[in-house]
Design an enzyme around this catalytic site. Structure first.
Site, short mmCIF file in Angstrom:
data_model
loop_
_atom_site.label_atom_id
_atom_site.label_comp_id
_atom_site.label_asym_id
_atom_site.label_seq_id
_atom_site.Cartn_x
_atom_site.Cartn_y
_atom_site.Cartn_z
N LYS A 75 29.84 -22.80 71.91
CA LYS A 75 30.03 -21.76 72.91
C LYS A 75 30.09 -20.42 72.20
CE LYS A 75 33.37 -19.41 74.62
NZ LYS A 75 32.69 -18.12 74.93
N GLY B 125 29.16 -19.21 78.25
CA GLY B 125 30.27 -19.06 79.19
C GLY B 125 31.40 -18.25 78.62
N ASP B 126 32.43 -18.07 79.43
CA ASP B 126 33.60 -17.32 78.99
C ASP B 126 34.71 -18.28 78.56
OD1 ASP B 126 34.63 -18.29 81.39
OD2 ASP B 126 34.45 -16.38 82.44
N GLY B 127 35.82 -17.69 78.14
CA GLY B 127 36.91 -18.51 77.63
C GLY B 127 37.50 -19.43 78.66
N GLY C 147 36.12 -20.51 81.62
CA GLY C 147 35.22 -21.48 82.22
C GLY C 147 34.68 -22.52 81.27
N VAL C 148 34.54 -22.14 79.97
CA VAL C 148 33.95 -23.06 79.00
C VAL C 148 34.87 -23.30 77.81
CG1 VAL C 148 32.03 -23.41 77.38
CG2 VAL C 148 31.58 -22.50 79.67
N GLY C 149 35.41 -22.22 77.23
CA GLY C 149 36.24 -22.36 76.04
C GLY C 149 37.44 -23.25 76.26
N GLU D 31 40.16 -19.01 62.70
CA GLU D 31 40.08 -17.75 61.96
C GLU D 31 40.37 -16.65 62.97
OE1 GLU D 31 36.95 -14.84 59.58
OE2 GLU D 31 36.22 -16.65 60.58
N CYS E 258 36.75 -8.62 60.69
CA CYS E 258 38.15 -9.00 60.47
C CYS E 258 38.59 -8.69 59.05
CB CYS E 258 38.36 -10.48 60.79
SG CYS E 258 37.32 -11.59 59.82
N GLU F 287 45.21 -4.48 65.20
CA GLU F 287 43.85 -4.52 64.70
C GLU F 287 42.96 -3.71 65.66
OE1 GLU F 287 40.83 -7.79 62.80
OE2 GLU F 287 41.84 -8.35 64.66
#
Length: 405
Positions: free
Chosen positions: A176, A207-209, A211-213, A251, A285, A385
């Site tokens: 994803k 997809g987004d977090g 709906g899929v993540g 990470e 990062c 950050e």
């Protein structure tokens, strides 16, 4: 220069070795951050799409996990060959989806993906899957079905550094990518398809977090989750994975400290590290965004940083001489602006840049390279950050004080 042309598969998912239409009707425009205009439209996957992809990966694991080292080496060689032939297309997609200048998209962003694949191949060539220790035989086995969730800031870098080792180990997977920068992932799936990756070994669901993540990280048939992204999302991934005791590799965010010692060539080091911090518009990062300098030399260091920031050319990613392009999205631009204003409000000294867009760049999510001097470690900009071309300079008294900070 290769121009961006959206893949015909951009609205589909890659599941079980085929390009398939999504079961969800939700769609999302992919915005070019340099123009603020859509360049493609992707489908946002659903739990049903995830179920199909995981089922394909689970079925493929039975055979792919038993392949030999030589078979996997040959597969990685094939992928590397096809990837190399499409470097220009990959760079154009990255530049269009997240705003990287073409020189960076070509020689760093797309090239990094190739380097990870080559490294996975090299490690596999020397890796021993069985080791005799005394009376025990230790066997390294593939983890199983892996959910790979990747960010937008170095899209192909993060995809390849997950997919390459998973293929080498004998795992199958569902990727994803970030819905903010998903276009290069489609090309990556095309590359794996053309290279002959067996059906079901690699699957792609956009997809987004939510709906899929979250569905992937909690799915009972996923054995491992590899996630790169924000700390907030990483916490949710860990929570989702806990009930089924999945392996998790994460990470997350950072606020990289960069200690410049008193005996350094201050002007040269500060100038170098301002350039390093601003690369990729500060969206890395590992960007050295928190520079610690001897307090007694703060004025000298700040002047060097301001001079270096003035040399950075912000502009069109397609333009010649552009150092940095826009940041990835309006959401990211607004967040950076809020943090710049917060720094000013908390008393940090702006010695370069500041709020707003660079002169002449009214369209696009462009940020002025900004340097704050005389920052203290309790200020918001020293702790958050920012993920933009914004440097904070903190003074220290001696080495022990720098380490404490």
């Amino acid at each position: 220069m290769t121009t961006f042309d959206a893949s015909p598969h951009v609205g589909q998912f890659y599941i079980g070795g085929s390009w398939v239409d999504p079961k969800s009707s939700d769609r999302l425009d992919v915005i070019n951050p340099a123009t603020e205009e859509p360049v493609a439209t992707i489908a946002l996957g659903s739990a049903n799409d995830v179920d199909d992809a995981v089922a394909a990966a689970k079925a493929a694991f039975a055979t792919y996990s038993t392949t030999t080292k030589d078979e996997r080496l040959a597969l990685l060689d094939s992928i590397i060959g096809v990837y190399t032939s499409r470097l220009g297309d990959l760079a154009a997609a990255i530049s269009a989806e997240m705003g990287a200048p073409m020189w960076l998209a070509t020689h760093a962003q797309a090239a990094a993906g190739l380097a990870h694949l080559a490294t996975a191949r090299a490690v596999l060539a020397d890796f021993e899957f069985e080791e005799q220790r005394g009376t025990s035989l230790i066997v390294s086995e593939p983890a199983g079905v892996c959910a790979l969730i990747t960010p937008w800031n170095w899209p192909l870098n993060q995809i390849a550094c997950k997919v390459g080792p998973a293929l080498a180990a004998g795992c199958t997977m569902v990727l994803k990518p970030s819905e903010v920068a998903p276009l290069s992932a489609v090309l990556f799936a095309e590359i794996l398809d053309a290279a002959g990756v067996p059906a079901g070994v690699f699957n792609l669901v956009q997809g987004d977090g939510q709906g899929v993540g979250s569905v992937l990280s909690s799915h009972p048939d996923v054995d491992m989750v590899s996630f790169t992204g924000s700390t907030r999302a990483g916490i949710e991934v860990a929570r989702n994975a806990a009930p089924t005791v999945k392996r998790i590799a994460q990470e997350l965010g950072g606020k990289s400290a960069n200690i410049v010692l008193d005996d350094a060539d201050l002007a040269a080091v500060v100038a170098r590290d301002v350039q390093s911090m601003c690369m990729n518009s500060g969206q890395s990062c590992n960007a050295p965004s928190r520079m610690l300098v001897p307090a007694a030399r703060m004025e000298e260091a700040a002047a060097a940083a301001a001079a270096a920031a003035a040399q950075i050319v912000v502009g069109d990613p397609q333009g010649e001489g552009t150092t940095i392009g826009p940041v990835v999205s309006e959401v990211q631009y607004d967040r950076i602006q809020r943090l710049i204003e917060k720094g000013i409000g908390e008393g940090a000294q702006v010695v370069a840049g500041g709020p707003g867009k660079p002169e002449g760049l009214d369209t696009g999510y462009y940020v002025r390279p900004t340097v704050f001097a005389n920052v203290t470690n309790d200020m918001t900009i020293a702790r958050e950050e920012i993920f933009g071309p914004v440097l904070v300079m903190i003074g220290y008294e001696d080495d022990d004080d720098a380490v404490r900070i």
